[in-house]
Design a protein around this motif. Structure first.
Motif, PDB file in Angstrom:
ATOM      1  N   ARG A  39      -2.040   5.841   9.833  1.00 46.78           N
ATOM      2  CA  ARG A  39      -3.140   5.910   8.866  1.00 46.78           C
ATOM      3  C   ARG A  39      -3.375   7.340   8.393  1.00 46.78           C
ATOM      4  O   ARG A  39      -3.714   7.569   7.238  1.00 46.78           O
ATOM      5  CB  ARG A  39      -4.428   5.364   9.498  1.00 46.78           C
ATOM      6  CG  ARG A  39      -4.462   3.852   9.646  1.00 46.78           C
ATOM      7  CD  ARG A  39      -5.773   3.385  10.217  1.00 46.78           C
ATOM      8  NE  ARG A  39      -5.986   3.921  11.562  1.00 46.78           N
ATOM      9  CZ  ARG A  39      -7.101   3.751  12.259  1.00 46.78           C
ATOM     10  NH1 ARG A  39      -8.116   3.090  11.741  1.00 46.78           N
ATOM     11  NH2 ARG A  39      -7.214   4.239  13.487  1.00 46.78           N
ATOM     12  N   ALA A  55      -0.139   4.263   5.887  1.00 43.21           N
ATOM     13  CA  ALA A  55      -0.596   2.907   5.571  1.00 43.21           C
ATOM     14  C   ALA A  55      -1.610   2.471   6.612  1.00 43.21           C
ATOM     15  O   ALA A  55      -1.465   2.753   7.803  1.00 43.21           O
ATOM     16  CB  ALA A  55       0.564   1.921   5.532  1.00 43.21           C
ATOM     17  N   ASP A  56      -2.628   1.797   6.162  1.00 43.90           N
ATOM     18  CA  ASP A  56      -3.573   1.109   7.034  1.00 43.90           C
ATOM     19  C   ASP A  56      -3.110  -0.335   7.174  1.00 43.90           C
ATOM     20  O   ASP A  56      -2.592  -0.921   6.209  1.00 43.90           O
ATOM     21  CB  ASP A  56      -4.976   1.175   6.431  1.00 43.90           C
ATOM     22  CG  ASP A  56      -6.027   0.572   7.343  1.00 43.90           C
ATOM     23  OD1 ASP A  56      -6.139  -0.671   7.378  1.00 43.90           O
ATOM     24  OD2 ASP A  56      -6.717   1.346   8.023  1.00 43.90           O
ATOM     25  N   ASP A  59      -4.003  -2.663   4.337  1.00 44.05           N
ATOM     26  CA  ASP A  59      -3.555  -2.353   2.975  1.00 44.05           C
ATOM     27  C   ASP A  59      -2.146  -2.913   2.797  1.00 44.05           C
ATOM     28  O   ASP A  59      -1.151  -2.242   3.074  1.00 44.05           O
ATOM     29  CB  ASP A  59      -3.578  -0.841   2.744  1.00 44.05           C
ATOM     30  CG  ASP A  59      -3.286  -0.446   1.310  1.00 44.05           C
ATOM     31  OD1 ASP A  59      -2.676  -1.256   0.577  1.00 44.05           O
ATOM     32  OD2 ASP A  59      -3.647   0.676   0.922  1.00 44.05           O
ATOM     33  N   ARG A  60      -2.066  -4.139   2.303  1.00 50.24           N
ATOM     34  CA  ARG A  60      -0.777  -4.835   2.254  1.00 50.24           C
ATOM     35  C   ARG A  60       0.255  -4.080   1.429  1.00 50.24           C
ATOM     36  O   ARG A  60       1.409  -3.942   1.848  1.00 50.24           O
ATOM     37  CB  ARG A  60      -0.980  -6.247   1.695  1.00 50.24           C
ATOM     38  CG  ARG A  60       0.307  -7.048   1.608  1.00 50.24           C
ATOM     39  CD  ARG A  60       0.038  -8.502   1.406  1.00 50.24           C
ATOM     40  NE  ARG A  60       1.260  -9.273   1.188  1.00 50.24           N
ATOM     41  CZ  ARG A  60       1.350 -10.581   1.357  1.00 50.24           C
ATOM     42  NH1 ARG A  60       0.302 -11.266   1.763  1.00 50.24           N
ATOM     43  NH2 ARG A  60       2.486 -11.218   1.138  1.00 50.24           N
ATOM     44  N   GLU A  61      -0.136  -3.583   0.264  1.00 50.72           N
ATOM     45  CA  GLU A  61       0.831  -2.896  -0.593  1.00 50.72           C
ATOM     46  C   GLU A  61       1.362  -1.634   0.078  1.00 50.72           C
ATOM     47  O   GLU A  61       2.565  -1.347   0.007  1.00 50.72           O
ATOM     48  CB  GLU A  61       0.185  -2.558  -1.928  1.00 50.72           C
ATOM     49  CG  GLU A  61      -0.113  -3.773  -2.793  1.00 50.72           C
ATOM     50  CD  GLU A  61      -0.669  -3.388  -4.148  1.00 50.72           C
ATOM     51  OE1 GLU A  61      -0.811  -2.168  -4.413  1.00 50.72           O
ATOM     52  OE2 GLU A  61      -0.965  -4.297  -4.948  1.00 50.72           O
TER      53      GLU A  61
END
Length: 287
Positions: A39, A55-56, A59-61
């Motif tokens: 993250r 990425a978290d 957060d799919r993208e």
């Protein structure tokens, strides 16, 4: 003309934490290229052969981008939260969309829809979602961390909880990391496997308190609370109900015997014996 290096086929999540960080460092020591999906990139360890992507889990993208080109992924479970299962499902869906071939998921011993430890239910449903989404999988079901046993102790030197005389096979995070590296570097050999990772002995909290006393050089005792006492003693923290249930059910899971089984998964995967609680504590004091 310079040819760009291919993206690492191995991705490790949670590298800013205790377990994921251990795994990432071991892979780097072995010269294994990896991508660290975190993250906060600024907190990622700087390791040879490692790239970093942000990425978290929710957060799919961003997760799809971060897992692009990955074949094998270590999915360290997200921090405890009310929406952790939703985050896990989003991550798994993104991994499937990114074409990940193999997910190695850090789960929990006794994962089941009706597990005594409430958070183990989330782990079960995460496992089921991984099975449904289709990538190959390996589940590493950890017992309670031996490294965290000192955190059971209150400021007065007492471990309080409704564990009765139940037992837990506390497992060292270093052992889990060693096992994870074995699976990550030979994933096809472990496709579909579910490993219960435990220490070499199953201890009551009274025995754990005695081990702490001997190792730390001060008296630690265990007071077996009732369930009602456990909720009352933790009420001043003003934690949400799901968190209180998780805290209390950690102990009732011990009382129920859900965490008592000792397995040979650590020796099988690491070629060394599982580490006793006393040794974990001594090592922590020396570091």
């Amino acid at each position: 003309m310079t040819t760009a290096s291919p993206a690492p086929a191995l991705v490790v999540t949670g590298a800013t934490g205790r377990l994921g960080g251990r795994v990432a460092r071991r892979l780097a020591e072995r010269g294994v290229p990896q991508r660290l999906l975190v993250r906060s990139p600024g907190r990622a360890p700087k390791l040879p052969g490692a790239t970093v992507a942000a990425a978290d889990f929710g957060d799919r993208e961003a997760v799809v981008r971060g897992l692009s080109g990955a074949e094998t992924v270590l999915m360290v479970s997200a921090s405890e939260s009310a929406d952790r299962l939703a985050l896990h499902r989003t991550f798994v869906d993104a991994a499937a969309e990114a074409g990940v071939r193999h997910l190695v998921y850090v789960s929990f011993c006794g994962a089941a829809p009706d597990a005594t430890f409430t958070l183990a239910r989330d782990h079960f449903h995460t496992e089921e979602h991984i099975r449904e989404r289709g990538p190959a999988f390996t589940f590493l079901r950890d017992n309670l961390y031996a490294d965290f046993v000192p955190h059971f102790v209150g400021e007065d030197g007492v471990i309080r909880g409704p564990a009765g005389q139940g037992r837990a096979a506390f497992v060292a995070q270093d052992d889990i990391a060693d096992a994870a590296v074995t699976v990550l570097t030979h994933p096809d050999d472990h496709a579909g496997a579910v490993y219960d990772l435990t220490g070499p002995e199953s201890l009551t909290l009274e025995e754990a308190a005695a081990t702490l006393s001997e190792t730390l050089g001060r008296t630690i005792t265990y007071h077996p609370e009732t369930i009602e006492e456990a909720y009352t003693s933790r009420a001043p923290y003003n934690a949400p109900r799901w968190q209180l249930d998780a805290w209390v059910s950690t102990y009732t899971a011990i009382a129920s015997g859900d965490l008592s089984q000792v397995t040979q998964s650590i020796p099988h995967l690491t070629d060394h014996p599982a580490t006793p609680l006393a040794e974990v504590l001594r090592t922590a004091r020396q570091s």
